[in-house]
Design a protein around this motif. Structure first.
Motif, PDB file in Angstrom:
ATOM      1  N   ALA A  53       0.813  -1.217   0.000  1.00  0.00           N
ATOM      2  CA  ALA A  53       0.000   0.000   0.000  1.00  0.00           C
ATOM      3  C   ALA A  53       0.852   1.274   0.000  1.00  0.00           C
ATOM      4  N   ARG A  54       1.926   1.240   0.760  1.00  0.00           N
ATOM      5  CA  ARG A  54       2.756   2.419   0.908  1.00  0.00           C
ATOM      6  C   ARG A  54       3.288   2.943  -0.431  1.00  0.00           C
ATOM      7  N   ASP A  59      -3.332   6.116  -5.224  1.00  0.00           N
ATOM      8  CA  ASP A  59      -4.037   5.209  -6.142  1.00  0.00           C
ATOM      9  C   ASP A  59      -5.304   4.654  -5.499  1.00  0.00           C
ATOM     10  N   VAL A  60      -6.253   4.282  -6.367  1.00  0.00           N
ATOM     11  CA  VAL A  60      -7.432   3.579  -5.881  1.00  0.00           C
ATOM     12  C   VAL A  60      -7.184   2.083  -6.059  1.00  0.00           C
ATOM     13  N   LYS A 119      -9.013   4.954  -1.886  1.00  0.00           N
ATOM     14  CA  LYS A 119      -7.777   5.630  -2.235  1.00  0.00           C
ATOM     15  C   LYS A 119      -6.790   5.540  -1.071  1.00  0.00           C
ATOM     16  N   ILE A 120      -5.541   5.273  -1.408  1.00  0.00           N
ATOM     17  CA  ILE A 120      -4.504   5.286  -0.387  1.00  0.00           C
ATOM     18  C   ILE A 120      -4.106   6.741  -0.159  1.00  0.00           C
ATOM     19  N   SER A 121      -4.327   7.217   1.086  1.00  0.00           N
ATOM     20  CA  SER A 121      -4.039   8.624   1.369  1.00  0.00           C
ATOM     21  C   SER A 121      -3.023   8.739   2.492  1.00  0.00           C
ATOM     22  N   LEU A 129      -6.545   4.149   4.180  1.00  0.00           N
ATOM     23  CA  LEU A 129      -7.462   3.964   3.067  1.00  0.00           C
ATOM     24  C   LEU A 129      -8.648   4.880   3.322  1.00  0.00           C
ATOM     25  N   SER A 130      -8.931   5.810   2.404  1.00  0.00           N
ATOM     26  CA  SER A 130      -9.960   6.778   2.751  1.00  0.00           C
ATOM     27  C   SER A 130     -11.289   6.475   2.055  1.00  0.00           C
TER      28      SER A 130
END
Ligand code: ADP
Ligand code: MG
Length: 739
Positions: A53-54, A59-60, A119-121, A129-130
């Motif tokens: 994820a990092r 990205d979604v 999305k990874i925020s 993950l938002s």
């Protein structure tokens, strides 16, 4: 036992609230649900491990994991609800945050396995993950049965109270159960020729596609099918009509010459050409179906009057339908005036009123108009005393009988007469001809589809004496100047129209703006998507001037022009009251008329030379053009003032287009480019699916479907060998209602 035709009330999981909401957009049966198509897709097909994820910031993506912790709180500064969770898989942990969805906490249970798409925020201490979509799964790594995540996910047209998630939840099981049973409605030869997916695959791929290519293939099939149905429908009606007979009305060339010479002006070449085409159609024994198209002020009425004259000279009657009472009265007056030297009896029938006007050919000019009872009016229609009956819809209702109706003229309602004529001709030997008139530009694709049964005549030139209307965008700082100018014109005896967006008080408007703001606020935080029209902050919307007729009327009459005679006209007033006001305005006893957009198009007030439009950015270009067409109906210089406070660039662009062009076709095209097909032609009311709507702007597809429909009907006009298609067409006909 569920079937395709089962009513949604009987489908488990759809409660009464949802039944109502679904019905609002026309979904009544299981089949309707399956044919409620997504408008777009979210690509949630990539599933990654948490440890990756990092590297995927911004990205979604989807992650799967077990919930280890949940917590519900509020943001620090604002009171925005926040639900937090932590999930883990064999490679690590990640935080998940939902904003503004406090109810979500109830659906999260620790130790559950979930699949999340979002999305990874970046967060203070790390990534999260938002606002992800999520669904429960049995185990990490399971992705066969995913519905809302881990795949290409359908997003349905936005509708109040029915979310895409809910629809997916309802539709997917129905697809498992019914996709195989849906009968193939397209003829085999068409599927083969165009290599379409069979319906059972197509419907799956449209809702839950394996790939974007598959979704496109499914879309291609359904766009074709919807347009094909429109074509079949229209062409079938046309074939049916061609088998009927209409009264043949011989054209009397001398009479027409005499008539045109009696006019105070010369017909334009366009008018002559159109009139000729119509008069020739009227000579035939097949019923005419013609659409006369011409910009506001291009002079359609006189062409209609020529058609009417030809029909009455052949001993038949004419019905002339207008969309409103005011317009009916205006047509009554102008037609009576145009035919003042002809032996003719005209009738006017509106809600309660009935009037008669008997002109004689003795050169005495237009005769007196007198009121009659509705009963005697109907009697005169039935025994043929009235030659031309002008009115609103009340003219072709049950109980209204003509002795020998030869021609129906319909103003500004496009297809209205087509369906009504179907009613009129039931059980009759002779079918009247139909002439429909419109100032709405009709693009070629529409002319070939929903108007495909009508022949088109175009008045593409304006009377010569017309001066171009000067159109000006008035900035807030120039108001004073504009008012001074208006005052000067009024002192010169000119009339002024003022149009305001809606009857709604400032207070109620603010309320609705507030509600909208809230809905949008939560919507945008959920989806990251803000509808285009609403991308104005709440405060900004509130201070944006929203002109209500009443307020504007009071402001103008008390503050701006205390010395002028100002009256307001609203759609809610009684017809009689409106008529009196219009008369006073026509006579010059009112200087300024303040009204809403709902007030009739096409009202003829030659002394009016100023059209002032408040909140101009709120109207479509075609509509603004229609408003503008209410002035400039004489040889005096006329003006159109567009008042706007909107700084929005798109709006500016549209208003500029209006300043630069006085051509309705061009403007409609611009509107189409700037605002998309949904903005035009009142299309939302047609009941046509989105697929067809998109198809309607594709001329190749339109032509393809038209050819296919023609070929099929030539082989089998009753569709006897295509029972499934016939059934589908029947359902389709019940759904659509073109205007
Ligand atoms: P529309 O096409 O918008 O219905 P109308 O038929 O109401 O337009 O015509 C607008 C005005 O133009 C009417 O006052 C009509 O008498 C006048 N008119 C029509 N044809 C001509 C012409 N060829 N020359 C000058 N004036 C005309
Ligand atoms: Mg008109």
């Amino acid at each position: 036992m569920l079937e395709l035709s089962t009513k949604i009330e009987e489908v488990p999981k759809i409660g009464t609230v949802y039944q109502k909401r679904l019905k609002k957009f026309g979904i009544k049966t299981v089949q309707d649900l399956l044919f409620h198509f997504p408008s777009r897709y979210d690509d949630f097909s990539e599933i990654i491990k948490i440890s990756q994820a990092r590297q995927r910031l911004g990205d979604v993506v989807c992650v799967q994991g077990r919930i280890t912790e949940t917590e519900s709180k509020h943001t620090f500064k604002k009171w925005v609800a926040m639900t937090e969770a932590t999930i883990e898989d064999e490679t690590g942990q990640v935080k998940v945050i939902w904003f503004n969805q406090p109810y979500i906490i109830k659906t999260l249970r620790e130790d559950d396995c979930v699949c999340l798409a979002g999305k990874i925020s970046l967060y203070k201490e790390g990534i999260y993950l938002s606002n992800p979509s999520f669904e429960r799964i049995n185990d990490i790594g399971e992705n066969e049965s995913l519905t809302h995540t881990g795949r290409i996910v359908p997003v349905y047209p936005e509708t109040r109270g029915v979310t895409s998630k809910w629809l997916r939840y309802i539709i997917k099981p129905l697809l498992y159960r019914f996709a195989e049973q849906i009968p193939e409605s397209l003829p085999k030869e068409i599927i083969k020729k165009y290599k379409f997916l069979p319906i059972n695959d197509a419907i799956w791929q449209l809702h839950f596609p394996e790939s974007f290519e598959a979704a496109d293939a499914a879309k291609a099939r359904f766009s074709f099918e919807e347009l094909f149905l429109i074509q079949l429908n229209v062409l079938k009606q046309k074939i049916k009509l061609m088998q009927k007979r209409a009264p043949e009305c011989k054209m009397d060339a001398d009479l027409m010459k005499q008539f045109t010479e009696s006019l105070p002006f010369q017909l334009t070449d366009s008018q002559k050409k159109c009139a000729y085409a119509i008069l020739k159609d009227l000579e035939k024994s097949v019923p005419m179906s013609r659409l006369l198209e011409g910009d506001v002020g291009s002079g359609k009425t006189v062409v209609a009057a020529m058609a009417a004259l030809s029909v009455i000279k052949n001993g038949h009657q004419v019905a002339f339908l207008a969309p409103t009472e005011i317009l009916a009265k205006q047509h009554f007056k102008s037609v009576a005036n145009l035919l003042k030297d002809v032996d003719v009896t005209l009738g006017l029938l509106t809600g309660k009123d009935a009037r008669i006007c008997k002109n004689t050919a003795k050169g005495e000019g237009q005769a007196e108009v007198f009121e009659v009872s509705k009963k005697s009016f109907l009697g005169d229609l039935e025994n043929g005393q009235i030659d031309i009956a002008i009115g609103t819809h009340s003219l072709i209702q049950k109980g209204v009988e003509f002795k020998t109706l030869g021609l129906v003229i319909v103003d500004e309602q496009h297809r209205f007469g087509v369906e009504q004529r179907d009613e009129l001709i039931k059980g009759k030997k002779l079918v009247p001809h139909l002439l429909s008139m419109t100032a709405t530009p009709i693009p070629r694709t529409l002319a070939l589809t929903i108007y495909g049964d009508l022949d088109l005549s175009l008045i593409d030139e304006m009377p010569k004496d017309r001066k171009k209307i000067k159109t000006v965008i008035v900035e807030p700082g120039q108001r004073k100047e504009a008012y001074n100018f208006i005052e000067k014109e009024v002192k010169d005896g000119k009339g002024v129209f003022v149009i305001c967006p809606k009857i709604e008080s400032q207070a109620s408007k603010l309320q609705s703006v507030k509600e909208k703001g809230e809905i949008i606020g939560s919507l945008s935080s959920q989806t990251g998507f803000v509808p285009q029209n609403y991308n104005v902050g709440l405060g900004q919307l509130a201070i944006q001037e929203v002109k209500a007729v009443k307020e504007e009327y009071e402001r103008l009459s008390k503050e701006i022009f205390p010395d002028l005679r100002i009256t307001m006209l609203t759609g809610k007033m009684k017809a009689k009251e409106k008529e009196l006001i219009m008369q006073d305005f026509q006579k010059g006893e009112i200087d300024i008329l303040v009204s809403t957009s709902v007030v009739e198009v096409g009202v003829d007030v030659p002394r009016a030379t100023i059209m002032m439009i408040e909140g101009a950015e709120r109207f479509g270009l075609s509509q603004l053009h229609q408003f503008r067409g209410r002035v400039g109906r004489s040889d005096m210089q006329s003006y159109c003032f567009l008042f706007t406070t909107s700084p929005d660039q798109l709006n500016r662009k549209r208003l500029k287009a209006l300043v630069e062009s006085s051509n309705g076709f061009e403007l409609a095209q611009k509107d189409l480019e700037i605002r998309g097909p949904g903005s035009l032609y009142g299309t939302q009311q047609w009941g046509v699916g989105d697929m067809a709507m998109q198809g309607l702007s594709n001329i190749f597809l339109v032509e393809k479907t038209r050819t296919a429909a023609k070929e099929l009907l030539e082989k089998d006009s009753e569709l006897k060998n295509y029972p499934e298609l016939k059934e589908r067409l029947k359902q389709f006909q019940q759904k659509i209602h073109f205007e």
